[in-house]
Write an enzyme that holds these catalytic residues in place. Structure first.
Site, PDB file in Angstrom:
ATOM      1  N   HIS A  74      48.491  55.732  16.255  1.00 37.53           N
ATOM      2  CA  HIS A  74      48.673  54.272  16.363  1.00 37.53           C
ATOM      3  C   HIS A  74      47.399  53.582  16.854  1.00 37.53           C
ATOM      4  O   HIS A  74      47.455  52.620  17.624  1.00 37.53           O
ATOM      5  CB  HIS A  74      49.858  53.934  17.283  1.00 37.53           C
ATOM      6  CG  HIS A  74      51.165  54.442  16.771  1.00 37.53           C
ATOM      7  ND1 HIS A  74      51.973  53.713  15.934  1.00 37.53           N
ATOM      8  CD2 HIS A  74      51.794  55.632  16.941  1.00 37.53           C
ATOM      9  CE1 HIS A  74      53.046  54.417  15.626  1.00 37.53           C
ATOM     10  NE2 HIS A  74      52.957  55.599  16.223  1.00 37.53           N
ATOM     11  N   ASN A 147      59.709  52.132  14.960  1.00 35.21           N
ATOM     12  CA  ASN A 147      58.931  52.289  13.730  1.00 35.21           C
ATOM     13  C   ASN A 147      59.553  51.427  12.631  1.00 35.21           C
ATOM     14  O   ASN A 147      60.665  50.925  12.784  1.00 35.21           O
ATOM     15  CB  ASN A 147      58.949  53.751  13.266  1.00 35.21           C
ATOM     16  CG  ASN A 147      57.898  54.601  13.967  1.00 35.21           C
ATOM     17  OD1 ASN A 147      56.921  54.079  14.495  1.00 35.21           O
ATOM     18  ND2 ASN A 147      58.104  55.894  13.963  1.00 35.21           N
TER      19      ASN A 147
END
Ligand code: NDP
Length: 476
Positions: A74, A147
């Site tokens: 990320h 997510n």
């Protein structure tokens, strides 16, 4: 905005005093003179530089440390501030203060991200997207570390570091490696459901504004009577789901690698504030026991025909950060940041809060003792909770949960969902074959077998399309 207009981001109201990092106005003390910040102190016009030049040392020392180590996953992200509002009464299923009454509002911060790429990698890469939300509730921060897919590749956190390595760079070539990627996935079939999501067009969203967020993990919400339900949370984009084809995403990677970042920032600057509607799926402990799949299995969804979505709120993003690094790059989210009434389930994702560590930017609890000190008594807020369903028995195991025929069922369900949308199955086969064709022959064959177990027709179509893409020189 016309050509002559100054962009809003470049308009300033004040002229601050230029200082060194300690806040001291920059000057040469013994000469009481303001110095030129573009010049180092030196002896004479061409003489050596002076070590006493604190301004220069300060400048270079800070420059050397300008980049903190990027996140292992990320790393590339964008974010904005916003507001959550309760839209529907769900006081029968939760005591969470933030969700207490219709109309109650809570400020929040979001951070969106790709997963595998480095900080400079293209936004439009095929990847799941992180969608993290920090709610500044009256009972502390509540982080939703979500997510844009409802499932994940793994159901055992012990696999995570190894799995991530296979999605990153080959240790020898330093290249992304299709063989490594598919070698892992074709030998860990519980991942196939998420692989189906990743290689559908939802693996390349049009923008951060046009995708959903899912908790994926199962949590517990405490009810007013102290008992609890298991829940999964869905946040559906009010902008509608919109995706790129593989070709569009690939082209954009070169043309504008920061497209998603730019799209989010500019939309909010224009006042087109994106919003998401929030729903919860609810199962009682008794229902969970009888459920076809383990409610703690992160590779499975709860089919909506059996566990309907119940709407409870909406959040809107309405403010960009003033400083990307301070407010978004450093924003840290933890699934363990919960509020009274929301609890982890036995879902194996829970991590206890740690102190110190990188990116600890909110005071690190200041001078408070780092142990339960007799000098610093704390108040504990009572929260009613029924522990009945938390009595587990069994031997201690360190074994993988075996893959069974059940692991292919929901992947096939998604294949059917794609079949209801024109062109989506074709795109899926094309997206897989375009990537898999770069893998070693043995890995390709193992991957065809995996997809054949999902659906015979799917396996055959992937094999034909992939082999047609394999360069003759790569055939072994
Ligand atoms: P439903 O027919 O009740 O729901 C289908 C779901 O699929 C909807 O939530 C929809 O989300 C989503 N969807 C639609 N198009 C796509 C696409 N191109 N790619 C990915 N997801 C899409 O079926 P079930 O609940 O029984 O689930 C069937 C399959 O749908 C599952 O195996 C799962 O892979 C997928 N799915 C299920 C979800 C769930 O929580 N049950 C959530 C998301 C996907 P939307 O309304 O936002 O378009």
């Amino acid at each position: 905005m016309g050509h002559g207009d100054e962009p809003k981001t470049y308009r300033y109201n004040e002229t601050p005093v230029y200082t060194a990092s300690n806040g001291c106005p920059v000057h040469i003390p013994y000469l009481s003179r303001v110095m030129d910040p573009q010049a180092a102190q030196r002896v004479g016009a061409n003489g050596p530089l002076l070590l006493q030049d604190f301004h220069l040392i300060d400048l270079l020392a800070h420059f050397d440390r300008e980049r903190i180590p990027e996140r292992v996953v990320h790393a590339k992200g964008a974010g904005a501030y916003g507001e959550f509002e309760v839209t529907d009464d769900i006081s029968d299923i939760t005591i969470v203060d933030m969700l207490k009454e219709v109309g109650k509002k809570t400020n929040l911060l979001t951070r969106f991200s790709t997963v595998g790429g480095e900080k400079g990698s293209p936004d439009s890469a095929r990847d799941p997207r992180g969608f993290a939300i920090k709610f500044y509730t009256e009972e502390g921060n509540w982080d939703w570390v979500f997510n844009n897919t409802p499932v994940f590749f793994l159901r055992d956190p012990a696999k995570f570091p190894v799995f991530i390595h296979t999605q990153k760079r080959n240790p020898q070539t330093n290249l992304k490696d299709a063989t490594m990627f598919w070698d892992y996935l074709s030998t860990h079939h519980e991942a196939v459901h998420q692989v189906m999501h990743l290689f559908s067009d939802r693996g390349t969203p049009y923008s951060y504004r046009h995708m959903n967020a899912y908790s994926g993990h199962t949590y517990k919400w405490i009810k007013p009577d102290g008992t609890f339900n298991y829940v999964q949370i869905h946040c559906k984009t009010d902008q509608g789901n919109k995706t790129f084809t593989n070709e569009e995403a690939t082209k954009l990677s070169a043309k504008n690698p920061d497209w998603h970042t730019q799209d989010l920032f500019n939309a909010i600057e224009r006042g087109e504030n994106p919003s998401w509607t929030c729903y919860v799926q609810v199962l009682s402990p008794e229902q969970a026991e009888k459920f076809r799949w383990s409610v703690f299995d992160l590779t499975k969804v709860w089919p909506q025909s059996e566990v309907p979505l119940r709407r409870f709120g909406r959040f809107t993003l309405n403010k960009n950060p003033q400083n990307y690094f301070a407010e978004i790059e450093q924003a840290a989210f933890s699934p363990s940041h919960m509020v009274p009434g929301a609890e982890p389930s036995a879902d194996p994702s829970f991590n206890p809060t740690h102190r110190d560590g990188y990116m600890n930017v909110h005071g690190n609890y200041g001078a408070n003792p780092n142990y339960p000190s007799t000098f610093r008594p704390l108040n504990y807020k009572p929260v009613k909770a029924n522990q009945e369903h938390e009595k587990w028995t069994g031997a201690v195991l360190a074994e993988q949960i075996p893959v069974t025929s059940e692991d292919y069922v929901q992947a096939n369900d998604l294949w059917q969902v794609l079949g209801r949308q024109p062109g989506q199955q074709e795109n899926f086969v094309k997206n897989i074959s375009g990537h898999l064709c770069g893998a070693h022959e043995r890995v390709r064959k193992a991957t065809y077998q995996m997809f054949t177990r999902v659906n015979k027709d799917l396996g055959a179509r992937i094999e034909i399309a992939t082999e047609a893409n394999v360069a003759p020189s790569a055939r072994l």
